[in-house]
Every structure is written in C-alpha cells, then in structure tokens.
Scaffold this motif. Structure first.
Motif, short mmCIF file in Angstrom:
data_model
loop_
_atom_site.label_atom_id
_atom_site.label_comp_id
_atom_site.label_asym_id
_atom_site.label_seq_id
_atom_site.Cartn_x
_atom_site.Cartn_y
_atom_site.Cartn_z
N GLY A 1 0.78 -1.23 0.00
CA GLY A 1 0.00 0.00 0.00
C GLY A 1 0.81 1.27 0.00
O GLY A 1 0.60 2.16 -0.83
N GLY A 2 1.73 1.40 0.94
CA GLY A 2 2.50 2.64 1.07
C GLY A 2 3.33 2.95 -0.16
O GLY A 2 3.31 4.09 -0.66
N SER A 3 4.04 1.97 -0.66
CA SER A 3 4.89 2.24 -1.83
C SER A 3 4.04 2.55 -3.06
O SER A 3 4.39 3.44 -3.84
CB SER A 3 5.85 1.08 -2.09
N GLN B 1 4.24 6.07 -5.08
CA GLN B 1 4.54 6.07 -6.52
C GLN B 1 3.51 6.89 -7.30
O GLN B 1 3.82 7.40 -8.37
CB GLN B 1 4.59 4.63 -7.05
N GLN B 2 2.31 7.02 -6.76
CA GLN B 2 1.27 7.83 -7.40
C GLN B 2 1.42 9.31 -7.05
O GLN B 2 0.61 10.14 -7.45
CB GLN B 2 -0.12 7.35 -6.96
#
Length: 190
Positions: free
Chosen positions: A161-163, A167-168
């Motif tokens: 989730g975090g990465s 990235q967005q």
C-alpha cells in the motif's frame, strides 16, 4: 517516531507475519497521551499545508483523527461503512476492502461535510494494502477537494500500500514503518 516504535515493541503483539495487535494503546483501549504526541507530530509534518479538514474511516481512525484535529484546529469527517437514517441527502460513496475484516464495505460521506474548498488530510491507524486510503482518496476526488496527504500511525512497509501510494505522488507520512515482523523474531522497523 521513536516513541511509537518503543510502545509497539513493548506492548504490540505479533500474530503470524502480518497481524500486529496494538489494541491495548491505539485502537481499542486508547492511550490519549500517546495520541497527543502523534497529533503534534502530524501537525509538524503537515504544517503550512492549509489543512482545513481531516478525513478518516470508521472506526479505529476516529480517535487518532480527533486528537490530530485539535492541532490543526479543524473538523474531522469520518467515512461511514453503512448508510444510516441519520445521513440525509446526497453522499459520496465508494467501495473499500478491509484487510482486517476481510470484507468489502460501501463507505460514504455526506456531501454536506466534504467540498471543493477543502484541503484534506487523511489520518488512519494502519496502512497495509492501501485499500482504505485509496477509498478515502476517491471520496476526496468526488468532492473536488484537495488531498494534502495521509498521516498514518503504523505502516506495514512489507505490504504494497505505502509504496504504491507514494509512486502515485501521494504524500504519506507514517510514524512507525515496519519492515518485517514475526511472532518468534519480533518486529523490525525501517
């Protein structure tokens, strides 16, 4: 945030390799002094961003969001997991899959409480696969509001989730990031 990591080491309970129970201080029984420290830290991290609304999802994020809101001097809106008779009028709605509960919820926010003038900070207790945050981000988008970022207490950095959110281009500030955890070897922080 060392204070939170220390508390997780002391009182958190690992189940398997993907469940961390912090219910003795964060999301069932709440240590308000600890939450005050988290709220101050999110204020420091997001100072100057013009936050005028904090958004979370029921139920575990509400306590965190309310304490944090005191530092931003703004209201908290929480996405409900079901329509009730108390919510009249138009709503923003989206589907969110809960990692913890293993089910999909229709989450809603009244259009009365989220609008295009808002600069929104999301606050939540956990970030694992990111489904809850992505759902809240969709609600913010439906309102035409501005997403300032997300303040997370505990991120399971070994889950995507975090990465994916970073990235967005979404600003995610997690106060404790877990690299790995296991019942036998314990917790390793990033």
């Amino acid at each position: 945030m060392q204070l939170l990591e220390d508390r997780i080491r002391r009182d958190g309970k690992v189940r398997g390799t993907d469940i961390l129970k912090v219910d003795s201080f964060l999301n069932h029984q709440i240590d308000v002094e600890l939450l005050n420290a988290l709220g101050r830290e999110w204020r420091r991290l997001f100072d100057g961003c013009g936050v005028n609304k904090i958004l979370t999802i029921e139920a575990s994020g509400i306590g965190l969001a309310c304490i944090a809101a005191q530092y931003f001097n703004c209201p908290v809106v929480f996405a409900k997991k079901s329509q009730t008779k108390n919510i009249a009028g138009d709503v923003y709605t989206t589907k969110v899959e809960s990692f913890t509960h293993g089910r999909v919820y229709d989450v809603i926010v009244s259009k009365d409480f989220l609008c295009s003038d808002d600069r929104v900070l999301i606050i939540d207790d956990f970030l694992a696969n990111g489904a809850a945050l992505e759902g809240l981000i969709r609600l913010i988008g439906q309102a035409g509001a501005v997403l300032v970022g997300a303040g997370i207490a505990v991120e399971k950095a070994f889950q995507p989730g975090g990465s994916r959110l970073r990235q967005q281009g979404i600003r995610v500030e997690s106060l404790a990031r877990i690299k790995s955890m296991d019942e036998k070897t314990g917790i390793v922080f990033c």
